[in-house]
Structure formats: structure tokens, C-alpha cells
Motif scaffolding. Structure first.
Motif, mmCIF file in Angstrom:
data_model
loop_
_atom_site.group_PDB
_atom_site.id
_atom_site.type_symbol
_atom_site.label_atom_id
_atom_site.label_comp_id
_atom_site.label_asym_id
_atom_site.label_seq_id
_atom_site.Cartn_x
_atom_site.Cartn_y
_atom_site.Cartn_z
ATOM 1 N N ALA A 243 1.972 2.023 -3.199
ATOM 2 C CA ALA A 243 0.717 2.582 -4.047
ATOM 3 C C ALA A 243 0.761 4.405 -4.304
ATOM 4 O O ALA A 243 0.231 5.131 -4.190
ATOM 5 N N LYS B 266 3.337 6.154 -4.917
ATOM 6 C CA LYS B 266 3.302 6.997 -6.680
ATOM 7 C C LYS B 266 2.341 7.424 -6.421
ATOM 8 O O LYS B 266 2.425 8.357 -7.652
ATOM 9 N N TYR C 53 0.861 -1.411 0.478
ATOM 10 C CA TYR C 53 -0.398 0.272 -0.498
ATOM 11 C C TYR C 53 0.690 1.740 -0.509
ATOM 12 O O TYR C 53 0.721 2.064 -0.541
ATOM 13 N N GLN D 77 -7.844 2.828 -9.107
ATOM 14 C CA GLN D 77 -7.107 2.256 -10.541
ATOM 15 C C GLN D 77 -6.957 2.461 -11.540
ATOM 16 O O GLN D 77 -5.537 2.445 -12.137
ATOM 17 N N LEU E 283 -3.292 4.325 -11.013
ATOM 18 C CA LEU E 283 -2.411 3.197 -10.490
ATOM 19 C C LEU E 283 -2.298 2.629 -11.546
ATOM 20 O O LEU E 283 -1.451 1.722 -11.372
ATOM 21 N N VAL F 241 -5.914 -1.837 -4.041
ATOM 22 C CA VAL F 241 -4.630 -2.427 -4.387
ATOM 23 C C VAL F 241 -4.001 -4.569 -4.127
ATOM 24 O O VAL F 241 -3.848 -4.865 -5.187
#
Ligand code: GLU
Length: 296
Positions: A96, A99, A93, A244, A247, A217
Motif C-alpha cells: 500500500a 502505491k 502494508y 481508502q 488506495l 489495509v
């Protein structure tokens, strides 16, 4: 740790999941979700995974996890082992989140829930409207996005309590096309409306990660093709579709099923003793009786 159930190389096999939070016992609403997932998995020749959404480390316990397993087994469900436990995957997590941070979408948010409410109230007192999310909570004030970064860093260094939020306006500006998802057995296209949520929390101050980030995720990492869950999470899907997209994760098919309500027409809660599966079992009800109660 044992190998986790990973996505099937055969992408045509549907993958379903039941994802309870072990912060209480299961009630009839959970039973409906679990049974519908199992039913659909069986009908489509798909797989059924169980996931423990236990990032809320203050409230989730091994004893609740065990009672969930016991109740599901009693209902006649089987699932693949080992189950994914979110508390063991905080790194995924965090990756993510990093990012999203590198896209400039994350900022530290210091206001408490009470302070947000106070801002909304002051606006209302002055005759201005203040946006509210689909659950009725006031949006985080947008002016808080522009805190001076050096000052924010100093406050963080001093240990000031804060969560991390998504700058919704900026996130939406990165989209190349409007978002939607496919819903239900009739495959209706639903237009996603993440803006309705304002700047959602993606990393909580009192728990690692957040529901929205970890669910998105995990659904991707576990190769979930079909999400079947309660209607109370219908609007959350807008946020999930946005994450979604940001990512680069695939979108599952969604079904948001009816909710089981108590006698006053309210959604069941975990503290609802009377509809707890353990309680019903102790009263002498059988798994078949439970299906009957659920009109399955
Ligand atoms: N963990 C959530 C709950 O217990 C369900 C999440 C989901 O199905 O997406 O309400």
C-alpha cells in the motif's frame, strides 16, 4: 500459518471487528468496544473478527495477547480463528505504501517530535500561528517536503532516523470529490477533514508501517463492513477515508462510541490498574457486573 478468516463471498453479511493492541491489558473502555461489536454482530447476523494490532513490536507481547484473549472469553465473546496479527502482514502494508509512493505522495521526514515542536514554538514567538492536529500536536513543517531528493537519499543511506509522511496537499489535490463517511445508527453523513492532520506519518522509524496505513489495509482485506470503535478515533477516520480513496479501498460504516472516563474525567489508559478487566475479575466482579458498570 492457518487460513485467515477472509471476506464472506456473500457481501450482505455484516463483518465487525475488535482490534486491540496487545501492548497492555484490556480495561473497561475496551470491554465497551468489544461488547458493542459483539452485540451489533449478533443483532445483524454478522461475523465478529478479532485483530491484534501489534505493529508496535517494541511494546506488544504474546503475554498481553493471551491476556486479551482470556479477558474477552471471560466476557463471553467468541470470534473467528485464526485472528489476524498485523506483525505477520507487513508486506501488505508495504504494498500500500508503494502505491502511495508511486503516486508521488510519500516523502522522508527527518525531524523529531522535539524539532517539530521547536518550529511551532519559534513561529508562536514571532506571533505566527502554527496548525495543530485534532490531538493537539503541531503539524509537520510543510517546507520539509521539499528537501533535495539526492540529499535525502544520502541521509537515509547514512542511516539517519526518519519516518515516511504523506504530502497532504498533494493527496487532497488527487481527490475527485469531497470525502465523507456514514456514522452511527442514524446514518449521519460526516464530512471528512483529513487536512486537519497535516502530513501524517504512514511509516514509522521505530516500527514497520503505522496505525493509519495498517488499519485501512486490514479493514479492506478482512472485508470489514462496520467499524465500531471509541470516539477518540473519530477524527482519525478522516485520514482513513482519504487513504481508502487513494488506495481504491471500500469505506466501511463507522460508529464511534462514547468513552469510559476515569474519576478525573480522563480517558482510561492501559496502565490504569483499577479499571483493568483482570483486576475487576480478581475483585470478584462478574461479566454481568461489567455490563452494569458500562450501562449496557
Ligand atoms: N488498535 C487500536 C486501539 O487499540 C484500535 C484501532 C481501531 O479500532 O481502529 O486503540
Amino acid at each position: 500459518m492457518a487460513e485467515e478468516a477472509m471476506p464472506d463471498p456473500d457481501h450482505h453479511t455484516p463483518v465487525f471487528r475488535f482490534a486491540p493492541s496487545p501492548n497492555g491489558v484490556l480495561h473497561l473502555g475496551h470491554a465497551l468496544s468489544a461488547l458493542l461489536n459483539a452485540e451489533r454482530a449478533k443483532a445483524t447476523g454478522g461475523r465478529l473478527l478479532l485483530r491484534m494490532e501489534d505493529i508496535d513490536i517494541g511494546r506488544c507481547t504474546p503475554a498481553f495477547e493471551q491476556s486479551i484473549r482470556d479477558d474477552l472469553s471471560w466476557l463471553g465473546l467468541t470470534w473467528e480463528e485464526p485472528v489476524r496479527r498485523q506483525s505477520e502482514h507487513i508486506d501488505a502494508y508495504r504494498e500500500a505504501l508503494d502505491k502511495l509512493t508511486s503516486l508521488g505522495l510519500i516523502y522522508p521526514a527527518f525531524l523529531s517530535r522535539g524539532e517539530i515542536k521547536a518550529h511551532a514554538k519559534r513561529a508562536a514567538d514571532r506571533g505566527h500561528s502554527w496548525p495543530r492536529d485534532p490531538d493537539g500536536a503541531p503539524h509537520y513543517p510543510e517546507f520539509e517536503r521539499d528537501l533535495d531528493p539526492a540529499t535525502a537519499q544520502q541521509r537515509i543511506a547514512k542511516g539517519e532516523r526518519h519516518s515516511l509522511r504523506l504530502n497532504m496537499t498533494k493527496a487532497l489535490s488527487l481527490l475527485k470529490a469531497p470525502l465523507s463517511w456514514t456514522e452511527g445508527t442514524d446514518n449521519t453523513t460526516i464530512a471528512a477533514d483529513p487536512a486537519a492532520w497535516g502530513d501524517v506519518i504512514l511509516w514509522r522509524w521505530d516500527a514497520p508501517s503505522s496505525y493509519h496505513l495498517s488499519v485501512v489495509v486490514d479493514d479492506a482485506l478482512q472485508g470489514i463492513t462496520h467499524v465500531v470503535r471509541g470516539r477518540d478515533l473519530f477524527h482519525a477516520t478522516s485520514v482513513h477515508r482519504l487513504l481508502q480513496n487513494l488506495l481504491d479501498l471500500p469505506a466501511p460504516h463507522y460508529t464511534h462510541h462514547r468513552l469510559i472516563l476515569d474519576k478525573d474525567g480522563r480517558k482510561l489508559s492501559k496502565s490504569e490498574g483499577a479499571s483493568g478487566l483482570g483486576h475487576l475479575r480478581a475483585q470478584g466482579l462478574s461479566p454481568l457486573d461489567i455490563r452494569g458498570l458500562l450501562n449496557l
